[in-house]
Motif scaffolding. Sequence first.
Motif, mmCIF file in Angstrom:
data_model
loop_
_atom_site.group_PDB
_atom_site.id
_atom_site.type_symbol
_atom_site.label_atom_id
_atom_site.label_comp_id
_atom_site.label_asym_id
_atom_site.label_seq_id
_atom_site.Cartn_x
_atom_site.Cartn_y
_atom_site.Cartn_z
ATOM 1 N N GLU A 74 42.420 53.553 44.152
ATOM 2 C CA GLU A 74 43.832 53.291 43.678
ATOM 3 C C GLU A 74 44.085 54.004 42.469
ATOM 4 O OE1 GLU A 74 47.558 52.058 43.578
ATOM 5 O OE2 GLU A 74 46.254 51.743 45.388
ATOM 6 N N ASP A 209 51.104 46.169 40.964
ATOM 7 C CA ASP A 209 52.169 45.579 41.948
ATOM 8 C C ASP A 209 51.553 45.665 43.345
ATOM 9 O OD1 ASP A 209 53.831 45.088 40.012
ATOM 10 O OD2 ASP A 209 55.034 46.997 40.415
ATOM 11 N N ASN A 210 51.170 44.602 44.165
ATOM 12 C CA ASN A 210 50.850 44.323 45.463
ATOM 13 C C ASN A 210 49.388 45.266 45.598
ATOM 14 O OD1 ASN A 210 53.135 42.775 46.401
ATOM 15 N ND2 ASN A 210 54.179 44.745 46.307
ATOM 16 N N VAL A 211 48.626 45.301 44.568
ATOM 17 C CA VAL A 211 47.358 46.009 44.781
ATOM 18 C C VAL A 211 46.303 44.934 44.868
ATOM 19 C CG1 VAL A 211 45.764 47.484 43.670
ATOM 20 C CG2 VAL A 211 48.274 48.024 43.569
ATOM 21 N N SER A 213 45.714 42.015 45.943
ATOM 22 C CA SER A 213 46.363 40.790 45.454
ATOM 23 C C SER A 213 45.316 39.256 45.785
ATOM 24 C CB SER A 213 47.529 40.497 46.087
ATOM 25 O OG SER A 213 47.574 40.558 47.379
ATOM 26 N N SER A 214 44.501 39.700 46.821
ATOM 27 C CA SER A 214 43.582 38.665 47.060
ATOM 28 C C SER A 214 42.239 38.598 46.500
ATOM 29 C CB SER A 214 43.474 38.344 48.829
ATOM 30 O OG SER A 214 44.620 37.822 49.076
ATOM 31 N N LEU A 281 46.471 32.200 47.626
ATOM 32 C CA LEU A 281 46.327 33.542 47.808
ATOM 33 C C LEU A 281 44.724 33.909 47.627
ATOM 34 C CD1 LEU A 281 47.790 36.561 47.857
ATOM 35 C CD2 LEU A 281 47.681 36.251 45.221
#
Length: 468
Positions: A74, A209-211, A213-214, A281
């Motif tokens: 990423e 952001d939305n990377v 997330s869990s 989450l």
Amino acid sequence: MSFFPKILLLPEVEGYLSNVFRNQELVSALDAQEAEKKYESLLSHLPHPPAFTTVRVNTHLTSVKHVKNLLFEEIQKQFKGLNVPILEHPELQDILLIPVIGPRKDLQQHLSEVIVGAQCGNAVLRGAHVYVPGIISASKFMKAGDMVSVYSDIEGKCKRGAKEFLGTKVFLGNGISELSRNEIFSPSGPLKGMGVRMTDPIYLSPSFDNVLSSYLFLQNLPSAVVSHVLNPQPGERILDMCAAPGGKTTHLATLMHDQGEVIAMDKIASKVKKITQNAALLQLNCIKAFCCDGTKAFAVRKTEDTEGPPFLAESFDRILLDAPCSGMGQRPNMAYSWTLKEVTSYQPLQQKLFTVAVKLLKPGGILVYSTCTITLAENEEQVAWALENFPCLQLQSQEPHIGGEGMMGARLSLDKLKLLQRFDPSNVTLQRMHINSLLDAKEEDLIHLANKDCIGFFIAKFIKLNVK
């Protein structure tokens, strides 16, 4: 550290802090010149982000190695192939460290400008993009797709909707406008969503952001240390008294392997909902969140057969009191707008919460008190107060202990100060490295820098030895 000005404070607050960090006990030990140097260094470091972005891996769902590999891919994409290392912390096995590169002084500034508020500016320095609610001003003819330079209005003097701003502003980097000026300041009300996608921020820090997330949770290093110091065990009953938004709550549950019970409380219902969302989450089932004022969490007797607060005496094996505080240690913080009255208002509340925590702790239980501020009154003085008022408590050594010791000025002995942890960014012994030397640096040197250049966070650990 002269690229940014030192943190902007109200004169009354700067005078208060000046007295705190030049107190007689400290000056006698260091001499006036050294105390002055440390204080000025602290004020200069606070506007800058920490040298590392700290990521806590959700080991309940995955391994550190797996997340490290995914993160590397990423960051390669975000940093356009720049080979930035991801480090595993040697003492905190669930923590990954990503070097923050900057400040980058070679960025050219564009004619088209976007002015954001101080809080939005702080977020941009940590890798965030600019969202519409944070935008105060934009150049007259700005269109979607324009290259723009983003600045922070640290004095709060820019008027919303202004077409230019000539006041004090700090350059944050460059980006691409996602919307036109007319769309941002539409008469129908401010839009939501992204306003500027940062492409060349002054500090190169990954956006999450939305990377994953869990799989991960962004958590400053001292904040992660707190849960390890409490050291919850599977099957225990744990209380997180002031828990929102749930970073430490979910960390405690993870360290317990989701076995036992973690009670999380906050007095604001919307924040309690955030705790529940984070627990879901991260797929943690042992967390129970309740809307409750921590000062009212103790009951002499239960009037109803409920699992929630208030609780009877000696209900918990371990308690985390991450107390509400003046928040002066949060970084980056280019401008702190609170008045002296606000800064000094937290000590009585912290003592009320502490008194309740002692009542709720089982004999032999562990209590950890922490704040994210730098004052003596909310930290070392609270420790001195607790030891005087609760003879059943005794300071214990902390593991891990990667911060500095407590600060002089509260008439605590040197032995007691060594049992406290104060993360002071002005303690840095290695200066933030230029990008070329950073990528060639030894891993142990980078870890050393990460341990030192932290949010100003204070941790004290008590153990209850007997019951009065």
